[in-house]
Design an enzyme around this catalytic site. Structure first.
Site, PDB file in Angstrom:
ATOM      1  N   HIS A 111       0.834  -1.139   0.052  1.00 52.30           N
ATOM      2  CA  HIS A 111      -0.046   0.182  -0.091  1.00 52.30           C
ATOM      3  C   HIS A 111       0.983   1.272  -0.077  1.00 52.30           C
ATOM      4  CE1 HIS A 111       0.871   0.680   4.246  1.00 52.30           C
ATOM      5  NE2 HIS A 111       0.292  -0.744   4.450  1.00 52.30           N
ATOM      6  N   CYS A 123       2.829  -4.693   6.579  1.00 54.57           N
ATOM      7  CA  CYS A 123       2.682  -4.529   4.978  1.00 54.57           C
ATOM      8  C   CYS A 123       4.083  -4.107   4.695  1.00 54.57           C
ATOM      9  CB  CYS A 123       1.402  -3.789   4.724  1.00 54.57           C
ATOM     10  SG  CYS A 123      -0.210  -4.435   5.302  1.00 54.57           S
TER      11      CYS A 123
END
Length: 148
Positions: A111, A123
Site C-alpha cells: 500500500h 505490510c
C-alpha cells in the site's frame, strides 16, 4: 525503489499482531483503489474500486479470517476505506491465503507510504509512483527478503 516494512522488521514465522513483514515470495492477488482519489492503475491483476463498506477480516476466530469482507461485519476487521491515504491504492499479497491458517497473519498488502515513512503493521509500503511502476511492469509476485 525502497519499501517501508513492519515496525518489528522481517519475520520467517509471522504471527497475527507481531508488526513484522513476512519473508518469502508471494503472489499478488488483486488491486483495490479509491476511485474518488486516484486514477485506475495499469496492471495485469484484477482491479476493483473500493467502497466505504469494504473491509478485511483480521479475527483469527472467524471463518472469514484473512478475507475481504463487506461491512458491517460481526468479526474484528480492518476498514479499507480510510480517511488517510495509506489504502488509496492496495495490492493484496497472497500471504497465508492458500490455505488460511489462523493466527499466521492477515491483511498483508502493498500500500502507500505515510508522508513520514513510518513503519507498517506488517505490510510493504511504497510511494504511489513506485507502486504504480511495479503494477505497470506486469508484476504478479513480490519477494521479501533481508538486505544482502
Amino acid at each position: 525503489m525502497s519499501a517501508v516494512i513492519g515496525k518489528n522488521g522481517l519475520a520467517q514465522q509471522k504471527q497475527e499482531g507481531d508488526h513484522a513483514t513476512p519473508i518469502g515470495i508471494f503472489p499478488l492477488r488483486k488491486v483495490y483503489y479509491r476511485v474518488d482519489r486516484l486514477l485506475k492503475p495499469k496492471t495485469i491483476l484484477p482491479v476493483e474500486p473500493l467502497s466505504p463498506r469494504d473491509g478485511w477480516c483480521d479475527d483469527p476466530a472467524s471463518s472469514d479470517y484473512n478475507h475481504f469482507v463487506r461491512l458491517p461485519h460481526p468479526a474484528r476487521h480492518e476498514q479499507l476505506w480510510r480517511e488517510d491515504h495509506v489504502y488509496d491504492l492496495i495490492v493484496v499479497i497472497g500471504y497465508n491465503d492458500n490455505p488460511v491458517v489462523p493466527r499466521r497473519g492477515s491483511a498483508i498488502f502493498m500500500h502507500l507510504q505515510r508522508p513520514d515513512c513510518s513503519p507498517t503493521e506488517g505490510c510493504l509500503a511504497l510511494t504511489e509512483s513506485d507502486l504504480r511502476a511495479v503494477l505497470a511492469a506486469g508484476a504478479d509476485a513480490v519477494q521479501v527478503h533481508a538486505p544482502a
